[in-house]
Design an enzyme around this catalytic site. Sequence first.
Site, mmCIF file in Angstrom:
data_model
loop_
_atom_site.group_PDB
_atom_site.id
_atom_site.type_symbol
_atom_site.label_atom_id
_atom_site.label_comp_id
_atom_site.label_asym_id
_atom_site.label_seq_id
_atom_site.Cartn_x
_atom_site.Cartn_y
_atom_site.Cartn_z
ATOM 1 N N PRO A 1 0.831 -1.220 0.000
ATOM 2 C CA PRO A 1 0.000 0.000 0.000
ATOM 3 C C PRO A 1 0.859 1.262 0.000
ATOM 4 O O PRO A 1 0.338 2.360 -0.185
ATOM 5 C CB PRO A 1 -0.818 -0.129 1.291
ATOM 6 C CG PRO A 1 -0.100 -1.111 2.136
ATOM 7 C CD PRO A 1 0.686 -1.998 1.234
ATOM 8 N N GLU B 1 1.596 -8.378 8.639
ATOM 9 C CA GLU B 1 1.894 -6.948 8.781
ATOM 10 C C GLU B 1 2.791 -6.424 7.651
ATOM 11 O O GLU B 1 3.230 -5.280 7.676
ATOM 12 C CB GLU B 1 2.562 -6.669 10.134
ATOM 13 C CG GLU B 1 1.575 -6.499 11.276
ATOM 14 C CD GLU B 1 0.453 -5.509 10.966
ATOM 15 O OE1 GLU B 1 0.738 -4.400 10.507
ATOM 16 O OE2 GLU B 1 -0.721 -5.875 11.171
ATOM 17 N N ARG C 1 -4.116 -8.291 -20.716
ATOM 18 C CA ARG C 1 -5.026 -7.907 -21.810
ATOM 19 C C ARG C 1 -4.378 -6.935 -22.788
ATOM 20 O O ARG C 1 -4.896 -6.700 -23.866
ATOM 21 C CB ARG C 1 -6.356 -7.373 -21.264
ATOM 22 C CG ARG C 1 -6.269 -6.081 -20.517
ATOM 23 C CD ARG C 1 -7.568 -5.790 -19.773
ATOM 24 N NE ARG C 1 -8.683 -5.466 -20.646
ATOM 25 C CZ ARG C 1 -8.846 -4.303 -21.282
ATOM 26 N NH1 ARG C 1 -7.942 -3.349 -21.138
ATOM 27 N NH2 ARG C 1 -9.879 -4.088 -22.049
ATOM 28 N N ASP D 1 -10.246 2.238 -24.596
ATOM 29 C CA ASP D 1 -10.529 2.004 -23.176
ATOM 30 C C ASP D 1 -10.347 3.256 -22.351
ATOM 31 O O ASP D 1 -9.497 4.098 -22.665
ATOM 32 C CB ASP D 1 -9.558 0.959 -22.613
ATOM 33 C CG ASP D 1 -10.020 -0.453 -22.890
ATOM 34 O OD1 ASP D 1 -11.169 -0.631 -23.275
ATOM 35 O OD2 ASP D 1 -9.197 -1.367 -22.692
#
Length: 249
Positions: free
Chosen positions: A86, A113, A151, A165
Amino acid sequence: MKIDILTLFPEMVKAVLSESIVGRAIKEGKVEINVINYRDFSKDKHKRVDDYPFGGGRGMVIGIQPIYDCLQSLDLTNAKILLTSPQGKVFTQKKAEELSQEQHIVIICGHYEGIDYRVTEHLIDEEVSIGDYVLTGGELPALIIVDAVTRLIPGVLPDDATTGDSFSMGLLEYPQYTRPQDFLGWKVPEILLSGNHQQIAKFRLKESLRNTYLKRPDLLEHYPLNEEEKQLLNEIIMEEQEKIRKKNS
Ligand SMILES: C[S@@+](CC[C@H](N)C(=O)[O-])C[C@H]1O[C@@H](n2cnc3c(N)ncnc32)[C@H](O)[C@@H]1O
């Protein structure tokens, strides 16, 4: 392209990889994906991979040794090594496009963690986050990266399937419709049934601009509008203001 996913939960990852377009790309040999359990590389007699954090604190931290040995077992000659975290730079379509040019990607999935910070400092090229929230593990982020990258590999989707897209051109995509033409009185815009390709292209450009203006105006700050687009955007702004005025009157 080759992708190695280093995880403690290989079955979770494999279950998703076998399905849909990614599953087909693997079967057709367009991408090779290896799912490796780095627990197998643990030198602990009970195959433990985590331990208490130095300095105290809650939770368990994954140690560097199993990941180091797992990486050592791979041929990393042309590899880009990513750590799901993150704390990384947030993954975007642009990043997916960049990664789709690589020959070999290695994705490390953390858990608990997180991972001993020396992995970040010494063993990887980049930390990649999929958004500003914290998940239990790196498996879902790894699958998201793999899906978005696969993709874009030539031959996985038909030519041009990804060019319009959302994000690929800096705007959100225009609205798409399919049969029936009329569902409970909700009709498909007439112009799309007209067969006039020039008018359809103009409609789509305008609705792409409208979608972006209404849903992600921040994207327009970085999008260089040409003269036609500037004019269309002015029309959209007036139309949307008129809609608000009518609603409030
Ligand atoms: C519970 S998280 C650890 C979070 C860490 N304690 C922190 O606050 O930065 C466990 C693992 O999930 C993965 N993860 C969680 N959220 C993520 C996100 N937004 N993007 C990418 N990976 C994520 C990473 O691999 C991470 O090592």
